[in-house]
Each structure stands twice: as C-alpha cells, then as structure tokens.
Design an enzyme around this catalytic site. Sequence first.
Site, PDB file in Angstrom:
ATOM      1  CG  PHE A 147      -7.326  -4.026   0.351  1.00 57.16           C
ATOM      2  CD1 PHE A 147      -8.554  -4.433  -0.129  1.00 57.16           C
ATOM      3  CD2 PHE A 147      -6.465  -3.364  -0.509  1.00 57.16           C
ATOM      4  CE1 PHE A 147      -8.919  -4.190  -1.446  1.00 57.16           C
ATOM      5  CE2 PHE A 147      -6.821  -3.104  -1.821  1.00 57.16           C
ATOM      6  CZ  PHE A 147      -8.054  -3.515  -2.294  1.00 57.16           C
ATOM      7  CG  ASP A 232       0.800  -5.517   0.492  1.00 56.90           C
ATOM      8  OD1 ASP A 232       1.252  -4.459  -0.004  1.00 56.90           O
ATOM      9  OD2 ASP A 232      -0.315  -5.973   0.180  1.00 56.90           O
ATOM     10  CE  LYS A 261      -2.647   1.276  -3.330  1.00 57.05           C
ATOM     11  NZ  LYS A 261      -3.606   1.348  -4.433  1.00 57.05           N
TER      12      LYS A 261
END
Length: 407
Positions: A147, A232, A261
């Site tokens: 994801f 990531d 984030k």
Amino acid sequence: MTAPARTRDSAGLIRAEEPVLAHNYHPLPVVVARAEGSWVEDVEGRRYLDMLAGYSALNFGHRHPALVEAAHRQLDRLTLTSRAFHHDRLAEFAERLAALTGLDMVLPMNTGAEAVESGVKVARKWAYDVKGVPADRATIVVAADNFHGRTTTIVSFSTDETARTGFGPFTPGFRIVPYNDLAALEAAVDETTAAVLIEPVQGEAGVIVPDDGYLAGVREVTRRAGCLFVADEIQSGLGRTGRTLAVDHEGVVPDVLLLGKALGGGIVPVSAVVARREVLGVLRPGEHGSTFGGNPLAAAVGTAVVGLLETGEFQRRAAELGVVLREGLAGLAGKGVVGFRARGLWAGVDIDPAIGTGRGISERLMREGVLVKDTHGSTIRLAPPLTVTAEELRSALQVLGTVLGRA
C-alpha cells in the site's frame, strides 16, 4: 433550513454527510469534535482512547503542545510563499531532517502519495541520467500486497482489486514480486531496474513484519544490481517501530526514503523524499514541484517534529510500550486472537473469523470507548500515539479481551 453543524448530534452529522460527500470511505460511526493526547471526544462528550493515531499521522498524540506552539508561532508570521521564492524556515527543516535520517538531500512535498509519486519519478530520472537505462524502459520492482497510496500510477502496481477496479488503464513499468521473498526479488531485477520500492513493514496488509535479514538482503540485491533501494516509511517511520526508521532494525540505509504522516505532527500534511545527493541531484528546475511543498507552516511544524525525534524519547517509548503490547496480545492468543504481528507500538491482530469481522470487532470496541480500525478480513490494526501510557495501553487490551470474550 439546514441546521448548523454545531447543533447536530452524531447521528445527524453522519446523515448530513451522506448526500454531499463522496462515498470513498466507510468510517466508524463516531463523530470526533475534540482531542488531546491519546483521547478524543465526540460531539456528545463521550471519550474514546485512540488506538489508531491517524494511521501513524498522530505519532505524537493529538495537539502535542510543542507542535501546536510551532504552528501558532508560524501562523502569526508567514504561511505560504510558493517555491517561487525562498523562505526562512526551509533550510533548517531540510538540514535537520537529512541529519536525522542519515541522508543528504530533501524534496519536500505534502501527502504520502505525493512522496511516492515523487520517488518513482526520481528513480526513473536517475535510471536514465545515471544508470544509462534506455529511454522509457525503466522498471521498478515492488511487493505484492503493498500500500503506497491511491493515485493512478500507484494503484497500477497494487494487488488490491478494490483499489484497482474501474481505474485503468494502468501505468506500465512495474514488476510485482511476493513480499519477504529475496529469491523472487533478485530474479525480477535486471539491467532496466531503476529501483526496488518496498515498505519495511507492510501496514495496510495487516502490519506484516518481514523475516530478520530481509531488509539487509534487499539492500544487498540492489547494491549488486546497481539500482536504488527506495523505502516507503510513511507509516513505519518516525518512531513507530521503536527506532527512528523501521530499516534501522537491520542497520540498513536506503538510497531513497519516503516520509509523510507523522512528519506533519497531525497538524498539516507534510511529506518528503530524502535521498543521497547523487540521486536527488538529478532533478533540475521545472522538472518537478509543488506550490505547497515545503511551505513555511509545514516546515515549521516538520522542524518541530524532527526536534521531538532528535531526543530519542519517542523511539524509546515505542520500544518499551511495544513489549507491553506484545505481552497483552500474547495473553489473548487462543481467546479470540488467532495470531498477531507487532513491531514497536504497532500490531496487526487476526481475530477468529468465527467471532466476527474486523469491522464488527472495531464497532464493538468503539462502543466500549476504544478506537481501532479493521483491515482485510478479520484483522484489526493497533497503532496508538507514542504518547500513550502503559496504563492506557493495558486498559485498551483489557477492553479487547472483554469484547472477544463476549463474542
């Protein structure tokens, strides 16, 4: 006449969203109005312990005083210039973020998906300019069940049909291999490979932690093949796993690091590509950009986030509380929990399907004052703020045990 939002109860606000908001989310039926630390409060004043922390965007809790103060100070001075001009907050942000991660240069963006898209572009540009891959032939190797976001390029290399169906045609240039399989990874790499792009821990897939040595193996495969290792760490980075970065568990330094984030402290969207100088150095003026990327407000908050991490306090908390989390989940094994995976203060918990779906368990926990979120099937994710106390964490696990026992 439509009633003002402030006079509506939770049910009324949820109904009001239905005709005017795109239905691309299926939230739990809780309407949050206030928050502080590890706790949120709905419009009726009911309090909930937040065990999701905005998918790690709230690593430092809701409204951390140092981050709120940094935002307030900057709001009174300057919020946006665009990158048409320099501003006085950007250099310090880039300097300190590069030093924190052990890399050289920073490309500031806004969202996690933008960081991934930017990483893909940089890897391809490096492949053509530095590695010598023929034009438009560059490939990037990725892992199944990944994801990385929801843009059209990113869903092109997703294996989640919900994310893909109806959004083609898809962007070429990606090779998908099983996660945690070094042999498959090595077989997929060839002279056209610009990069290997992976999550050091797969979050959306259910907090999938690879075998010891996998990340070091990825680093070695990419080194031998002369391609980039792009990590990531948008969810796994910035303290979540008990280290500054998840790759730190194996002492690995990637060529390119994707952050987001928690970098915005739960206040503003902040993301970044952080990389070796010879990689990010391939970009020239006009080839990539963002009006809001690295804006003064984002840089001020991002610098304050880096300041919190420079102390090491939050990494230590995540490591220490991670022991409490694992012990609590181990105590629920065979009592409704059929398996779990954890690294630091982050866990994917597989609930016995005979008891309920992940969504159903999440709703039951919500009614008991604990907020989590499901992922695939009967799996729920636990990722509380790194500011959570051991007592709060044990209380949440006790509630989970009670809910499973009733089920």
